[in-house]
Each structure stands twice: as structure tokens, then as C-alpha cells.
Design an enzyme around this catalytic site. Structure first.
Site, PDB file in Angstrom:
ATOM      1  N   ASP A  62       1.024  -1.300   0.057  1.00 50.87           N
ATOM      2  CA  ASP A  62      -0.003  -0.006  -0.143  1.00 50.87           C
ATOM      3  C   ASP A  62       1.035   1.348  -0.062  1.00 50.87           C
ATOM      4  O   ASP A  62       1.822   1.362   0.963  1.00 50.87           O
ATOM      5  CB  ASP A  62      -0.901   0.228   1.251  1.00 50.87           C
ATOM      6  CG  ASP A  62      -1.807  -0.988   1.240  1.00 50.87           C
ATOM      7  OD1 ASP A  62      -1.776  -2.178   0.545  1.00 50.87           O
ATOM      8  OD2 ASP A  62      -2.889  -1.040   2.187  1.00 50.87           O
ATOM      9  N   GLU A 277     -11.837  -1.281   1.552  1.00 50.60           N
ATOM     10  CA  GLU A 277     -10.530  -0.984   2.008  1.00 50.60           C
ATOM     11  C   GLU A 277     -10.075   0.209   1.499  1.00 50.60           C
ATOM     12  O   GLU A 277     -10.412   0.827   0.521  1.00 50.60           O
ATOM     13  CB  GLU A 277      -9.285  -2.124   1.683  1.00 50.60           C
ATOM     14  CG  GLU A 277      -9.938  -3.397   2.301  1.00 50.60           C
ATOM     15  CD  GLU A 277      -8.706  -4.392   2.158  1.00 50.60           C
ATOM     16  OE1 GLU A 277      -8.214  -4.234   3.348  1.00 50.60           O
ATOM     17  OE2 GLU A 277      -8.370  -4.934   1.322  1.00 50.60           O
TER      18      GLU A 277
HETATM   19  C1  FRU Z   1      -5.130  -3.204   1.887  1.00 53.54           C
HETATM   20  C2  FRU Z   1      -4.843  -3.492   3.368  1.00 53.54           C
HETATM   21  C3  FRU Z   1      -4.879  -2.255   4.079  1.00 53.54           C
HETATM   22  C4  FRU Z   1      -4.424  -2.299   5.381  1.00 53.54           C
HETATM   23  C5  FRU Z   1      -2.909  -3.062   4.610  1.00 53.54           C
HETATM   24  C6  FRU Z   1      -2.450  -4.044   5.637  1.00 53.54           C
HETATM   25  O1  FRU Z   1      -4.014  -3.847   1.043  1.00 53.54           O
HETATM   26  O2  FRU Z   1      -5.354  -4.507   3.760  1.00 53.54           O
HETATM   27  O3  FRU Z   1      -6.392  -2.271   4.330  1.00 53.54           O
HETATM   28  O4  FRU Z   1      -3.911  -1.104   5.909  1.00 53.54           O
HETATM   29  O5  FRU Z   1      -3.325  -3.824   3.663  1.00 53.54           O
HETATM   30  O6  FRU Z   1      -1.147  -4.760   5.165  1.00 53.54           O
END
Ligand code: FRU
Length: 428
Positions: A62, A277
Site C-alpha cells: 500500500d 479497504e
Molecule cells: C490493503 C490493506 C489495508 C491495510 C494493509 C495491511 O491492501 O489490507 O487495508 O492497511 O493492507 O497490510
């Protein structure tokens, strides 16, 4: 317009025409999700070999750019800065989430990224998950929103803000400097937002994370949207009611952004999907484009959808969100590489949007087509797992936004993140 003064949250459900303004959530329904169809306009091209790996030492996933308060991408003395969740490449990809650390990278041209260091000084949580970063020019200060998370078996998540850092730029690079103060700005209240305890029986995954800063385009208020769950009666993973993803909303109640109030979610996916997300906005011609990510495995029983970017459009914060393209689907991975990318982030660029993402698992086909499945990856020898994982920025995509329709128009081979010149905000 009336949003600022109304007693948010409490007046919902009064039945008046103003109810939405005071915080009623729109629904992503099973009917919408039943329309999900991978057409050419809604499918990303297959990623070919990517030689431009952002880091030799760390997996990155991310990612979010440093933006000014108005949402435009910051370019400071010629430098763009992005923040990524990172973890050592010594780990198998599946183990990275519990060791996530936010690091920064900088570039003059949208590729050739150079590695900075860790972005947060002594952050809250055992590890940190996604967030957003806003740079206030007059204060010369970064407001870094992130998710402090605790380790197994708890996965407790909160919303936090780090204040106090700034950037030192020079001819050869960028450094995040300054003493930081970490402030908890939100936790699940059990009414608007399900707590970890409330989610246990439902037995899927839990969310209270990913604060994404934006300035309300009409009122100028400082706000975040985040990923939450609505408390529901579901008792096990076979019960569609256990799938209760929402987009949460919170508003700062002081100018220092140290005090926040939770507002009701503005979008819910009850009986549809467990995870909405990294919610984020693109404001375009008075429209509020709200984007979220979701996974194939978090769709409720009886529904099917790919790992993809999904989106909704409305006229206001608590307006009627209509799913884009009839179903909500905006950018899916191609069927022959169903897990090649994830964590798409759409940003305004002229009349279009620019979408960055990371390379997830390549060469994996959907289970239904009989190749190795995502679930099986974790059983492979570590080196083979690593071989399948990208863990670097994917080529950015350009997306047209036409009312309630969108179209992937091209892949930006000249930049894995932003083409040079940065992008436009709302021009405020
Ligand atoms: C999306 C996610 C986010 C979280 C992160 C955890 O890819 O699931 O929601 O912050 O990755 O690794």
C-alpha cells in the site's frame, strides 16, 4: 451545504429529506454486486516483467503520495514523496502484514524512486497499516494519518495522526525530519463501528483502519474516511449478515487536528462484502467519487467479484452513492492474472484519474481455472513464494471518469507512479 451545523449521527433516520445530510449511509447492494462483469473497459492490462523495482531490501505494498491540504500531489523543490507499507524481503510475502513499517521514497520524475528511511518516529502500535499524508505549506508540517495495529492474535486497529515532521530537500534527496507527536484520533465505538470483540463470532476479518485525509470541498472541514464494519447480527462466516464492510467518516473538531469525532458511515456493504479497504475520494466537477478496494474472498456467500478497485459517485458527503458502471466495479485484475495487482489509489489528474497500485501475486490464476490458488501459495517453499510476489509499484493506470461510467484508458509506461509534473487537485 447544511452538513456543518447539523447534529450529525443523532438525527439519522428521522425520515426528513435532510436525513442523508445528517448521516445516513448509502448501500452497496447484492443487486448491484450481481451486475459485476469484467469488460475490457474495467480490466487492467496484464503486467509484463517490471524491471523498475523500487527497493532491493523491502517488499512494498500500500502506497500513498504526500498531498497538499487541497488534495493535490505535493511537489516540494521538485521532489515527489510517497509513503509505503514495507517489510523485509527476508519474510515470505504472507508474513509481511504483521511487520509493516511505513517508509518513504522520493523521485523527481515519477519513477527512479530513491529510498528514504522510516517515516514515523516511534509510532503507535506493534506495526502500522495504511494511511495518508498531508503537507501544510504555511505550517511547513506533515500530518501523517496511519493505522496503529497490534500483533496476533488481536489485530486491534486504531486511527492515529503523527504531527510535527517536515521535509528537508536538497539537490540529491529528501529527508523527513523533526520531532513527532502521535495522537490517537479514533477507535471503534461498538455502535457506528463494530469492535474487534463484536466481530469475533462472525469469524472473517476485521477492520477499523486506513484513515484517508480530505478537506471537505464545500465547507473546508478537515475529515478522514476509513475502513470499518457496521455491527450486525451475523454469527458465522456462512451468514451473509456477517459481511458488513463500511466506509467510516470522522471530522476534526479543532484546528490542530488533535480532536476528532466519529460520524456515521456513508456507505455500507451489508450482506455484500466484508472489506471496503482504503476508501478515498476524487472530486471532479462537483461530484464525489468514492473509491474502495476489495477482495474476492470477502464477498458474502452467493456473490462473486474479483480483487479490484470499486467505486461510487454522489453529489455530497452523505448523498446517494450510485455504484459506478452499474455494479461498483472500476478496475479488475485480468482473468488470466487475477491477483497481479492490489491497493489501487485513484488521484485526480485533469479530467481523468491516475491510479497507482502495487504488484501482488503474479502468475496466479483464479482457483476456478485450476492453476495454483492464492491459498496454496503459503504452502510453497519460501523462495517460490517470493518468486511469485511482486512487492513493488505496478505501472500506473489512467482512468476516465464520465458521470457514473469509468474506463481504463491506458497504462503509463513512463512512470510507475506519477508522470512528471505531478497532478492537479481541485485548484483551491
Ligand atoms: C490493503 C490493506 C489495508 C491495510 C494493509 C495491511 O491492501 O489490507 O487495508 O492497511 O493492507 O497490510
Amino acid at each position: 451545504g447544511a452538513i456543518g451545523a447539523a447534529g450529525l449521527g443523532l438525527a439519522a433516520g428521522t425520515g426528513s429529506g435532510a436525513a442523508r445530510e445528517t448521516g445516513e449511509a448509502s448501500a452497496w447492494t447484492r443487486e448491484h454486486a450481481n451486475n459485476i462483469e469484467l469488460t475490457d473497459d474495467l480490466t487492467a492490462p496484464v503486467i509484463n516483467e517490471n524491471p523498475d523495482v523500487i527497493s532491493d531490501d523491502y517488499w512494498i505494498w500500500d502506497t500513498w503520495p504526500l498531498r497538499y491540504r487541497d488534495g493535490s500531489i505535493a511537489k516540494i523543490n521538485g521532489w515527489q514523496v510517497v509513503f509505503s507499507l514495507t517489510a523485509s524481503k527476508d519474510l515470505v510475502p504472507g508474513a509481511r502484514h504483521n511487520e509493516a513499517t511505513i517508509r518513504y521514497f522520493y523521485s523527481r520524475n515519477g519513477h527512479d524512486w530513491q529510498e528514504g528511511g522510516t517515516a514515523l518516529d516511534d509510532p503507535l502500535g506493534h506495526h502500522q497499516w495504511a494511511g495518508s499524508a498531508m503537507y501544510d505549506r504555511s505550517e511547513d508540517q506533515i500530518y501523517h494519518f496511519y493505522t496503529p495495529t497490534s500483533a496476533e492474535p488481536e489485530f486491534r486497529q486504531r486511527l492515529a495522526l503523527a504531527k510535527g515532521a517536515t521535509l528537508e530537500t536538497g539537490p540529491h534527496g529528501v529527508e523527513v525530519v523533526g520531532e513527532q507527536e502521535h495522537i490517537l484520533i479514533g477507535k471503534a465505538d461498538g455502535e457506528l463501528y463494530q469492535t474487534l470483540e463484536q466481530s469475533r463470532e462472525q469469524g472473517i476479518v476485521y477492520a477499523f483502519r486506513d484513515p484517508w485525509y480530505f478537506q471537505h470541498p464545500d465547507t473546508g472541514e478537515d475529515m478522514v474516511v476509513f475502513e470499518g464494519n457496521t455491527p450486525t447480527a451475523g454469527e458465522n462466516p456462512d451468514d451473509p449478515q456477517s459481511y458488513n464492510g463500511n466506509v467510516g467518516v470522522a471530522r476534526a473538531t479543532n484546528d490542530e487536528l488533535t480532536e476528532w469525532e466519529l460520524l456515521p458511515p456513508n456507505l455500507e456493504a451489508i450482506e455484500v462484502n466484508q472489506q471496503l479497504e482504503r476508501p478515498h475520494y476524487v472530486f471532479q466537477n462537483g461530484k464525489w467519487y468514492l473509491f474502495v478496494l476489495s477482495h474476492e474472498f470477502t464477498f458474502a456467500p452467493g456473490l462473486q467479484g474479483p480483487d479490484a478497485l470499486y467505486g461510487f459517485v454522489s453529489d455530497s458527503l452523505y448523498g446517494d452513492y450510485e455504484p459506478l458502471n452499474g455494479s461498483g466495479l472500476v478496475i479488475a485484475n485480468p482473468e488470466e492474472a487475477s491477483f497481479q495487482g492490489y491497493s489501487w489509489l485513484a488521484m485526480p489528474q485533469g479530467n481523468d484519474a491516475l491510479v497507482e497500485s502495487f504488484e501482488n501475486f503474479r502468475g496466479l490464476d483464479d482457483t476456478s481455472r485450476g492453476e495454483i490458488s492464492l491459498d496454496e501459495v503459503g504452502y510453497l517453499p519460501p523462495e517460490e513464494q517470493k518468486e511469485l510476489f511482486g512487492g513493488t509499484l505496478a505501472p500506473s493506470l489512467k482512468l476516465q471518469l464520465n458521470g457514473t461510467e469509468t474506463r481504463v484508458v491506458n497504462e503509463l509506461n513512463d512512470g510507475h507512479f506519477l508522470p512528471s509534473g505531478g497532478s492537479n487537485g481541485r485548484g483551491k
